[in-house]
Design an enzyme around this catalytic site. Structure first.
Site, PDB file in Angstrom:
ATOM      1  N   ASN A 254      -7.135  -4.210   6.195  1.00  0.00           N
ATOM      2  CA  ASN A 254      -7.498  -3.254   6.811  1.00  0.00           C
ATOM      3  C   ASN A 254      -7.989  -3.901   8.115  1.00  0.00           C
ATOM      4  O   ASN A 254      -9.266  -3.469   8.539  1.00  0.00           O
ATOM      5  CB  ASN A 254      -8.810  -2.196   6.162  1.00  0.00           C
ATOM      6  CG  ASN A 254      -8.092  -1.088   5.840  1.00  0.00           C
ATOM      7  OD1 ASN A 254      -7.523  -0.354   6.581  1.00  0.00           O
ATOM      8  ND2 ASN A 254      -8.562  -0.462   4.593  1.00  0.00           N
TER       9      ASN A 254
ATOM     10  N   GLU B 119      -3.835   1.597  -3.007  1.00  0.00           N
ATOM     11  CA  GLU B 119      -3.897   2.995  -2.776  1.00  0.00           C
ATOM     12  C   GLU B 119      -2.998   3.939  -3.794  1.00  0.00           C
ATOM     13  O   GLU B 119      -2.176   4.583  -3.393  1.00  0.00           O
ATOM     14  CB  GLU B 119      -3.656   3.449  -1.444  1.00  0.00           C
ATOM     15  CG  GLU B 119      -5.054   3.259  -0.362  1.00  0.00           C
ATOM     16  CD  GLU B 119      -4.709   4.330   0.720  1.00  0.00           C
ATOM     17  OE1 GLU B 119      -5.217   5.336   0.777  1.00  0.00           O
ATOM     18  OE2 GLU B 119      -4.156   3.917   1.653  1.00  0.00           O
TER      19      GLU B 119
ATOM     20  N   ASP C 217       3.044   4.944   4.741  1.00  0.00           N
ATOM     21  CA  ASP C 217       3.042   4.654   5.974  1.00  0.00           C
ATOM     22  C   ASP C 217       2.748   3.069   6.197  1.00  0.00           C
ATOM     23  O   ASP C 217       2.859   2.652   7.006  1.00  0.00           O
ATOM     24  CB  ASP C 217       1.304   5.310   6.551  1.00  0.00           C
ATOM     25  CG  ASP C 217       0.350   5.200   5.814  1.00  0.00           C
ATOM     26  OD1 ASP C 217       0.560   4.656   4.562  1.00  0.00           O
ATOM     27  OD2 ASP C 217      -0.668   5.341   6.128  1.00  0.00           O
ATOM     28  N   HIS C 218       2.487   2.461   5.048  1.00  0.00           N
ATOM     29  CA  HIS C 218       2.619   1.061   5.015  1.00  0.00           C
ATOM     30  C   HIS C 218       4.139   0.613   4.554  1.00  0.00           C
ATOM     31  O   HIS C 218       4.906   1.312   3.765  1.00  0.00           O
ATOM     32  CB  HIS C 218       1.918   0.325   4.034  1.00  0.00           C
ATOM     33  CG  HIS C 218       0.265   0.558   4.423  1.00  0.00           C
ATOM     34  ND1 HIS C 218      -0.692  -0.620   4.827  1.00  0.00           N
ATOM     35  CD2 HIS C 218      -0.671   1.556   4.476  1.00  0.00           C
ATOM     36  CE1 HIS C 218      -1.750  -0.143   5.074  1.00  0.00           C
ATOM     37  NE2 HIS C 218      -1.749   1.276   4.892  1.00  0.00           N
TER      38      HIS C 218
ATOM     39  N   ASN D  80       0.723  -1.223  -0.147  1.00  0.00           N
ATOM     40  CA  ASN D  80       0.107  -0.075   0.177  1.00  0.00           C
ATOM     41  C   ASN D  80       1.042   1.215   0.004  1.00  0.00           C
ATOM     42  O   ASN D  80       1.634   1.499   0.920  1.00  0.00           O
ATOM     43  CB  ASN D  80      -1.046  -0.066   1.260  1.00  0.00           C
ATOM     44  CG  ASN D  80      -1.986   1.142   1.392  1.00  0.00           C
ATOM     45  OD1 ASN D  80      -1.256   2.494   0.786  1.00  0.00           O
ATOM     46  ND2 ASN D  80      -3.139   1.101   1.752  1.00  0.00           N
TER      47      ASN D  80
ATOM     48  N   ASP E  84      -3.900  -4.805   1.188  1.00  0.00           N
ATOM     49  CA  ASP E  84      -4.284  -4.197   2.490  1.00  0.00           C
ATOM     50  C   ASP E  84      -5.750  -4.531   2.809  1.00  0.00           C
ATOM     51  O   ASP E  84      -6.788  -4.177   2.415  1.00  0.00           O
ATOM     52  CB  ASP E  84      -4.153  -2.727   2.473  1.00  0.00           C
ATOM     53  CG  ASP E  84      -4.583  -1.758   3.645  1.00  0.00           C
ATOM     54  OD1 ASP E  84      -4.856  -2.565   4.583  1.00  0.00           O
ATOM     55  OD2 ASP E  84      -4.587  -0.620   3.567  1.00  0.00           O
TER      56      ASP E  84
ATOM     57  N   TYR F 153      -7.837  -3.816  -2.162  1.00  0.00           N
ATOM     58  CA  TYR F 153      -7.792  -2.807  -0.874  1.00  0.00           C
ATOM     59  C   TYR F 153      -8.980  -2.725  -0.386  1.00  0.00           C
ATOM     60  O   TYR F 153     -10.230  -2.240  -0.688  1.00  0.00           O
ATOM     61  CB  TYR F 153      -7.248  -1.566  -1.587  1.00  0.00           C
ATOM     62  CG  TYR F 153      -7.499  -0.187  -0.378  1.00  0.00           C
ATOM     63  CD1 TYR F 153      -6.868  -0.332   0.603  1.00  0.00           C
ATOM     64  CD2 TYR F 153      -7.749   0.793  -1.182  1.00  0.00           C
ATOM     65  CE1 TYR F 153      -6.746   0.592   1.580  1.00  0.00           C
ATOM     66  CE2 TYR F 153      -8.036   2.092  -0.281  1.00  0.00           C
ATOM     67  CZ  TYR F 153      -7.598   1.849   1.209  1.00  0.00           C
ATOM     68  OH  TYR F 153      -7.328   2.807   1.822  1.00  0.00           O
TER      69      TYR F 153
END
Length: 258
Positions: free
Chosen positions: A146, A35, A241-242, A7, A144, A105
């Site tokens: 989540n 993303e 951030d991943h 991601n 991802d 995602y």
């Protein structure tokens, strides 16, 4: 065969932070993004002649989006779940001779959980979709998702219980999916390994202190268990951030060069 999932939280920004160096270093046969936050024509990546590029763009600008860069020539490519289109660009399915690759995602339930009902309905459709594919040939799922499935999969489990990504409902849907015949490859190979995460908040010092969540996965059909070689989480890779996650698996596919 090596597969990577990342991601990138905006590919154009990630490219400025060293994406191409990471791409070359990881040297995957299949490299999957979530993303991307792109529209058609907003970026040109020179990945070399051996990679085919497949993109699923969200209708909303600067939002969601997935991509797969493949050294393998797929038999077919699908852009969505039930239909060959979905407005948020959240899924790509590539069919190969011996397996399906699904890059996904998963929708976030949002901080206030306002999208939790939609998320749970998505999970049910997604599980049915994977089972339909699995009835034909084995499936590799990456992306991802989540959700941190177990307490071992995030730093502060007690404090986050009930928060988006760690609700009992979301964790239960992951349990259902794994119970339907799929393996979480990292946890299958490393059942007790903790303190290894794939996402960290951008808040100050969070990543430095490794206050993270493992929400990026490679899942496979249980029938592929004996072909797993290794699963890794590349925590030292920045740019998003991943961080990327990877899977090495013994499959009979041959790389077909362009």
């Amino acid at each position: 065969m090596k597969l990577v999932s990342w991601n990138v939280n905006g590919l154009r920004a990630c490219v400025k932070k060293g994406f191409m160096d990471v791409f070359r270093e990881l040297d995957a046969d299949l490299f999957c993004l979530q993303e991307s936050k792109l529209q058609a024509g907003q970026i040109e990546l020179d990945l070399g002649p051996e990679y085919r590029q497949y993109w699923n763009y969200a209708e909303q600008k600067g939002y969601s989006g997935t991509a797969v860069f493949s050294r393998l020539a797929p038999l077919s490519v699908r852009y969505g779940m039930e239909e060959d289109h979905e407005p948020e660009g959240r899924m790509l399915t590539l069919e190969f001779e011996s397996f399906f690759l699904v890059n996904v995602y998963t929708p976030n339930a949002r901080r206030d959980l306002s999208r939790l009902p939609y998320r749970l309905e998505w999970e049910d459709r997604f599980r049915r979709y994977l089972l339909q594919l699995n009835a034909s040939k084995p499936v590799i799922v990456c992306g991802d998702l989540n959700v941190a499935h177990q307490e071992l999969d995030l730093k502060n489990a007690r404090a986050n219980l009930g928060n988006s990504g760690f609700t009992l409902e979301e964790r239960g849907k992951m349990t259902e999916l794994l119970g339907a015949g799929f393996l979480d490859t990292f946890r299958h190979l490393y059942p007790d390994r903790g303190e290894v995460y794939s996402w960290w908040s951008y808040m100050p010092k969070v990543r430095e202190r490794n206050i993270g969540w493992r929400i990026d996965y490679f899942l496979v059909s249980a029938s592929l268990a004996d072909q797993l070689i290794d699963a890794d989480i590349h925590c030292s890779v920045h740019g998003s951030d991943h961080c990327p996650v990877s899977l090495c698996i013994d499959l009979p596919e041959r790389v077909s060069k362009l």
